[in-house]
Structures are given as C-alpha cells and as structure tokens.
Design a protein around this motif. Structure first.
Motif, mmCIF file in Angstrom:
data_model
loop_
_atom_site.group_PDB
_atom_site.id
_atom_site.type_symbol
_atom_site.label_atom_id
_atom_site.label_comp_id
_atom_site.label_asym_id
_atom_site.label_seq_id
_atom_site.Cartn_x
_atom_site.Cartn_y
_atom_site.Cartn_z
ATOM 1 N N ALA A 16 -23.839 -16.457 16.009
ATOM 2 C CA ALA A 16 -22.637 -17.140 15.535
ATOM 3 C C ALA A 16 -22.735 -17.356 14.034
ATOM 4 C CB ALA A 16 -22.470 -18.482 16.250
ATOM 5 N N ALA A 17 -21.583 -17.565 13.415
ATOM 6 C CA ALA A 17 -21.544 -17.875 11.987
ATOM 7 C C ALA A 17 -22.180 -19.248 11.748
ATOM 8 C CB ALA A 17 -20.100 -17.865 11.498
ATOM 9 N N ASP A 19 -21.270 -22.062 10.409
ATOM 10 C CA ASP A 19 -20.524 -23.281 10.735
ATOM 11 C C ASP A 19 -20.491 -23.540 12.232
ATOM 12 O OD1 ASP A 19 -18.862 -21.129 11.324
ATOM 13 O OD2 ASP A 19 -17.038 -22.069 10.523
ATOM 14 N N LEU A 20 -20.402 -22.479 13.026
ATOM 15 C CA LEU A 20 -20.390 -22.653 14.474
ATOM 16 C C LEU A 20 -21.793 -22.983 14.996
ATOM 17 C CD1 LEU A 20 -18.881 -22.698 17.088
ATOM 18 C CD2 LEU A 20 -18.960 -20.194 17.184
ATOM 19 N N ARG A 21 -22.805 -22.386 14.386
ATOM 20 C CA ARG A 21 -24.184 -22.733 14.771
ATOM 21 C C ARG A 21 -24.439 -24.224 14.562
ATOM 22 N NH1 ARG A 21 -28.490 -19.435 15.420
ATOM 23 N NH2 ARG A 21 -29.795 -20.925 14.317
ATOM 24 N N GLN A 57 -19.286 -11.883 20.031
ATOM 25 C CA GLN A 57 -19.730 -11.039 18.915
ATOM 26 C C GLN A 57 -19.334 -9.584 19.164
ATOM 27 O OE1 GLN A 57 -23.637 -11.310 16.514
ATOM 28 N NE2 GLN A 57 -24.097 -9.833 18.118
ATOM 29 N N SER A 65 -16.974 -17.503 14.255
ATOM 30 C CA SER A 65 -16.987 -18.719 13.437
ATOM 31 C C SER A 65 -16.158 -19.789 14.145
ATOM 32 C CB SER A 65 -16.387 -18.428 12.068
ATOM 33 O OG SER A 65 -15.010 -18.092 12.195
ATOM 34 N N ASP A 67 -13.314 -20.942 13.127
ATOM 35 C CA ASP A 67 -11.928 -20.466 13.116
ATOM 36 C C ASP A 67 -11.687 -19.442 14.217
ATOM 37 O OD1 ASP A 67 -11.268 -22.108 11.013
ATOM 38 O OD2 ASP A 67 -11.503 -20.555 9.475
ATOM 39 N N ASP A 68 -12.681 -18.573 14.444
ATOM 40 C CA ASP A 68 -12.534 -17.578 15.507
ATOM 41 C C ASP A 68 -12.422 -18.263 16.870
ATOM 42 O OD1 ASP A 68 -12.690 -15.314 13.832
ATOM 43 O OD2 ASP A 68 -14.878 -15.410 13.837
#
Length: 326
Positions: A16-17, A19-21, A57, A65, A67-68
């Motif tokens: 994950a990006a 921010d999501l992590r 992914q 992310s 947003d995703d």
C-alpha cells in the motif's frame, strides 16, 4: 518496545501507499487498545486486509492509497470476492475477509480520512446457518477420563494433563485458550472451588469448578514432573514450557477415533456440550450466558435451538406414532 499492532504491521509487508500503511497501523492499534481485541483477532484482521490490498495492487496496477480506497466502486469489491471465491474460499471466509476491510473503512471514516461508501453498498455473502455440535454427556466424560487413553505409549502425567485440560473445557465451558492461560496459582485445588479467566475483549469472569474437575487437576499436579512457578502456566508441555493447544487438539482427535465420535468432536465442542447439557437439565439461559462470557444473550440463545433439535430427534426415534410413520 514495539507495540503488538506495529509488529503486526511490520509482519504484514502491506502492498500500500505510505498514507494507507500509516492508516492501517493506526487501525490495528485501535483494535488492540481501544476495542481490546485479542492479539490473534488483530492478527487475523490485519492478514485479511493485507490480502485485500494485495488484490487491489493487481486490480489497480499500483499500491493503493487512501484516495484509491475511498474511490472504490461496488464492482471493485465484487471483483475481489469473485477472485477469492475462485481460490476456493467458502462463504464464511469471504464474509470475514469483507468484514475486516469494512472495519478499516469505518475507522477511516470516523477519523476523517474519507468515506469508502462502496463497502456499505455490497452485501456480505450468505452463509448457511449451522448449529453447534455438542457431544453426548457420556462421550464428554470419556474424553475427560485419562483411562480412555491407557493403552497409548505416553507418560502417565501427560495423559493426566490432557484429561485435566479436557475436564476444564467441559466442566467450566472454557475456550481452550482460556484453559491454557491459567497459572499454577489459579489452580482450583486445595479448597479452591472457582477460577477467574480472561475471555474475548479482555473481559474477566469467575466460574465455579465442580469436584470432578478439581480432582482431575489435582491428579495431574500430583504426577507432573516439573516444578511449576506460581505465576507460570498451570499446564505445561513435555519440556516444561507452556502447553501448545495443538497437543490437546491432537489428543482429542485420537480419542474420538477410538470412541467412534465424528470429526466435529473437538475441544471447542466440549464448550458447546457444557452449554447444551446445562440447558437440557434446566439451566437458566442468562446464567449460561454469564458462564460462557457471551457479550450478547442472542449468542447464547442458539443453544435453545440445539436442545429443541435434540428433543425432536428423541421424539422421532422413540414415540410409537413417529416410528410408525417412518
């Protein structure tokens, strides 16, 4: 010292990006500290989310992310469920996989990181309702009797230990993790007729211990070759360390073969048997709820259906008119 949630996140290797992590790390800490879920439950939630993010992914072509995640459509979630079902997952596992990601989505919404509305728009897979499968009182007593395994080439104290654990499961309605978490100081022997256990959600409850269970534990302690520290585990393995639950599961599996019991006769089935047999003998449903440590009475009420099914089976087997129609 690394927190359990942070350590779980490190183990996950989230695709994950950043921010999501970070959001997932905070969510896991929330589950562990504020909701007080068990380490095993937190680990399972994190594992489910890792699988979901791994799918995203590949589905999106890049690590997801925040947003995703909030931009997902119901068709994306249905694609995930379809992919998991193609891998052989049954409906119950699919429901849990979706529930874990939904929990994360709710946490993100509450913490102001965006609303992932797709999760509310997709129904959970339907699962067939199944009733708990208790064993008979005679079978439960046989499983808790060390003499049932007298022919096995195992040390006598090991047989006594396994019998004592099984006696606790059936006599007190414990989960296997609760039984194996007891310390030597908590042993219900020498006049002690109750135990305190910590169940799901960190909730403690006190349980009475009947004389037969006390005697079984006393027999184990008399034979145990290890010196047990008061703060150490009550039940130990062959080398003196904490007893692995798989050892107890394997012992029950061996006995059910000799006793002709079905595969559903597991250590956890003894907890179901405890509740079902109490109810059949006139036990109060609210009291059984407290003994089992259920948060909701509706969870305990399923045992009324088990008892009703048993009564119907007995009626059909023994009533003359029922047998005449068969």
């Amino acid at each position: 010292m690394t927190s359990p949630a942070a350590q779980t996140l490190d183990d996950l290797l989230l695709p994950a990006a950043p921010d999501l992590r970070q959001a997932v790390a905070e969510w896991l800490r929330h589950l562990a500290t504020e909701r007080r879920l068990s380490p095993n439950t937190v680990e399972a939630y994190g594992r489910d989310v890792r699988i979901f993010l791994t799918f995203l992914q590949g589905h999106l072509g890049a690590p997801a992310s925040l947003d995703d995640l909030t931009a997902l459509k119901p068709r994306d979630l249905r694609a995930f469920l379809a992919a998991r079902r193609a891998e052989g997952l049954v409906s119950r596992s699919l429901m849990r996989a979706l529930a874990s990601s939904r929990s994360l989505a709710r946490f993100l919404a509450r913490s102001g990181r965006g609303e992932a509305s797709a999760f509310a728009a997709v129904r959970s897979p339907k699962i067939p309702r199944s009733l708990p499968k208790p064993v008979s009182p005679a079978a439960a007593r046989a499983l808790a009797d060390a003499d049932t395994r007298a022919g096995e080439e195992r040390e006598g104290w090991v047989l006594a230990r396994d019998a004592a654990v099984i006696a606790l499961l059936y006599g007190c309605g414990l989960r296997i993790s609760e039984a194996l978490s007891l310390t030597r100081a908590q042993a219900p022997v020498e006049g002690v007729d109750r135990i305190e256990v910590t169940g799901k959600g960190g909730k403690t409850r006190q349980l009475p211990v009947i004389p037969a269970v006390q005697a079984s534990i006393a027999a184990y302690l008399a034979d145990c070759p290890w010196t047990l520290a008061p703060s150490g585990p009550l039940f130990v393995g062959a080398k003196g360390g904490p007893l692995n639950p798989r050892i107890v599961q394997a012992a029950v599996a061996r006995m059910r073969g000799g006793l002709g019991l079905p595969d559903s006769a597991t250590p956890h089935a003894l907890r179901h048997s405890f509740a079902t047999h109490l109810l059949a003998r006139g036990g109060d449903l609210r009291t059984i709820q407290e003994l089992l440590g259920h948060a909701s009475l509706s969870t305990t009420q399923i045992y009324t259906e088990v008892d009703a099914a048993r009564l119907v089976a007995v009626h059909q087997q023994f009533h003359p008119r029922a047998r005449a129609r068969a």
